[in-house]
Design a protein around this motif. Structure first.
Motif, PDB file in Angstrom:
ATOM      1  N   TRP A 187       0.833  -1.199   0.000  1.00  0.00           N
ATOM      2  CA  TRP A 187       0.000   0.000   0.000  1.00  0.00           C
ATOM      3  C   TRP A 187       0.875   1.260   0.000  1.00  0.00           C
ATOM      4  CZ3 TRP A 187      -0.007  -3.738   3.890  1.00  0.00           C
ATOM      5  CH2 TRP A 187       0.751  -3.406   5.027  1.00  0.00           C
ATOM      6  N   THR A 220       2.089   5.070   1.185  1.00  0.00           N
ATOM      7  CA  THR A 220       2.175   5.660   2.520  1.00  0.00           C
ATOM      8  C   THR A 220       0.962   6.509   2.855  1.00  0.00           C
ATOM      9  OG1 THR A 220       4.578   5.726   2.219  1.00  0.00           O
ATOM     10  CG2 THR A 220       3.677   6.985   4.058  1.00  0.00           C
ATOM     11  N   TRP A 221       0.390   7.166   1.849  1.00  0.00           N
ATOM     12  CA  TRP A 221      -0.728   8.065   2.135  1.00  0.00           C
ATOM     13  C   TRP A 221      -1.955   7.321   2.654  1.00  0.00           C
ATOM     14  CZ3 TRP A 221      -5.335   7.216  -0.197  1.00  0.00           C
ATOM     15  CH2 TRP A 221      -5.350   6.519  -1.404  1.00  0.00           C
ATOM     16  N   LEU A 222      -2.083   6.033   2.312  1.00  0.00           N
ATOM     17  CA  LEU A 222      -3.288   5.300   2.691  1.00  0.00           C
ATOM     18  C   LEU A 222      -3.381   5.096   4.214  1.00  0.00           C
ATOM     19  CD1 LEU A 222      -5.818   3.959   1.573  1.00  0.00           C
ATOM     20  CD2 LEU A 222      -4.512   1.841   1.335  1.00  0.00           C
ATOM     21  N   THR A 249      -3.775   8.528   5.920  1.00  0.00           N
ATOM     22  CA  THR A 249      -5.152   9.031   5.887  1.00  0.00           C
ATOM     23  C   THR A 249      -6.024   8.290   6.892  1.00  0.00           C
ATOM     24  OG1 THR A 249      -4.915   9.590   3.544  1.00  0.00           O
ATOM     25  CG2 THR A 249      -7.149   9.432   4.424  1.00  0.00           C
ATOM     26  N   GLY A 250      -5.860   6.966   6.949  1.00  0.00           N
ATOM     27  CA  GLY A 250      -6.625   6.187   7.927  1.00  0.00           C
ATOM     28  C   GLY A 250      -6.300   6.599   9.347  1.00  0.00           C
TER      29      GLY A 250
END
Length: 359
Positions: A223, A225-227, A230-231
């Motif tokens: 995945w 890094t932003w995912l 954001t979570g």
């Protein structure tokens, strides 16, 4: 070539160095909120900024395991850690003394030897936990992790086929310990038992170590890094809005750390994997890496600076806008002071100590 927290060159993991700045920045924000009368919305938004410490502990375990050399000795490892953290810690501890007097208080002189040896968090007194420079309590926890690291890394290497089992065991121990404390102890003691207590925080450090060993064995986070970032931001917001409060009107820190820890691990895994693949990401920007290099200095110096300025404006009738402007100015001043501490004390002292210890 960038250098991570261990002092060992690791140019391919620049993103982790950058992430350290963001962890330090949220700690600065929560302390600014505590000292200044900021708008309620900002106070609420930064109120859980202490989770940056959990990120630091996890990242520290990752970096030390990632850069550990099989032929290294415990003596060399301890020498590098002393050279890395002690000069800046001692310098800032000395700087806090006039700041404490300027604020109309008296230093807890009895705690000084324990502060300088990074053992003060073990003393059962809140006044000693935060004596001189409050954030230094986490250095006492780190010193405990460092003391155990040569043994922990040896055990983890021998059990590399069972990293998932070790991780599951670590998580289970953390959950059982937390549930036992919550069930038996009054919530006024949770802060020490589940936040300051190095024995409990060792779990975060250990999970970081195990993650590093898994990635060294070829595991990669699929995945971006932003995912998980954001979570994690969404989970943070949910905690601010909906989490229950304890008898002192605060969200229990154990709840915040426990909810966000999986996101921290996922962020570290994604950032490290991206660097290993050579992906071009914003976290590898030279300016962010430079800020990350100064994150330890920022973490140490910001509270004395904030308290010194706060002592100077205490009693003055400043409006909310003035406090907000002061907070922004102090954030910038803290970064400047961190650079001066890094360039004037931290790096040169570390280099001299390393040469002396090596000889």
């Amino acid at each position: 070539m960038a250098t991570l927290d261990s002092g060992v060159p690791a140019a391919r993991l620049d993103s982790l160095t950058s992430l350290r700045f963001f962890a330090a920045a949220v700690v600065v924000l929560v302390h600014l909120s505590a000292e200044l009368d900021l708008p309620h919305l900002i106070d609420a938004a930064v109120s859980l900024g202490y989770v940056g410490v959990a990120f630091f502990f996890t990242l520290s375990g990752f970096v030390l395991a990632w850069t550990a050399r099989p032929a290294d000795t415990a003596r060399r490892f301890y020498g590098r850690r002393i050279a890395r953290i002690w000069p800046a810690h001692a310098a800032v501890t000395a700087l806090t003394i006039p700041v404490i007097y300027a604020g109309g208080a008296e230093p807890v002189w009895g705690a000084l030897p324990f502060v300088l040896t990074c053992t003060h968090v073990w003393i059962p007194s809140p006044a000693w936990h935060y004596a001189f420079n409050g954030p230094s309590w986490s250095l006492a926890a780190e010193a405990f992790f460092y003391a155990l690291f040569p043994v922990l890394i040896r055990v983890a290497r021998r059990q590399q086929q069972r990293l998932r089992v070790l991780a599951a065991f670590t998580v289970t121990m953390m959950v059982v310990s937390a549930l036992a404390v919550v069930a038996v102890a009054p919530d006024t003691t949770w802060g020490f038992l589940l936040y300051l207590n190095p024995l409990y925080r060792l779990g975060e450090f250990g999970l970081g170590m195990l993650l590093a060993l898994a990635i060294r064995r070829g595991r990669r986070a699929p995945w971006p890094t932003w995912l998980p970032a954001t979570g994690g931001a969404c989970a943070y917001l949910a905690l601010v809005l909906f989490a229950p409060h304890d008898s002192e009107g605060e969200i229990p820190r154990i709840l915040t750390d426990s909810v966000l820890l999986p996101f921290f691990l996922a962020i570290i895994a994604a950032a490290a994997s991206a660097d290993i693949r050579g992906d071009r990401t914003p976290l590898r920007a030279r300016s962010l890496v430079a800020l990350g290099d100064r994150s330890f200095a920022l973490y140490l110096i910001h509270v004395p600076l904030i308290k010194a300025v706060h002592a100077g404006v205490a009693g003055q009738d400043l409006g909310g806008a003035a406090h907000l402007a002061l907070a922004i100015g102090l954030l910038g001043a803290s970064i400047v002071a961190a650079h001066l501490l890094y360039a004037g004390v931290e790096r040169p002292a570390e280099q001299r100590l390393r040469r002396r210890l090596a000889s």
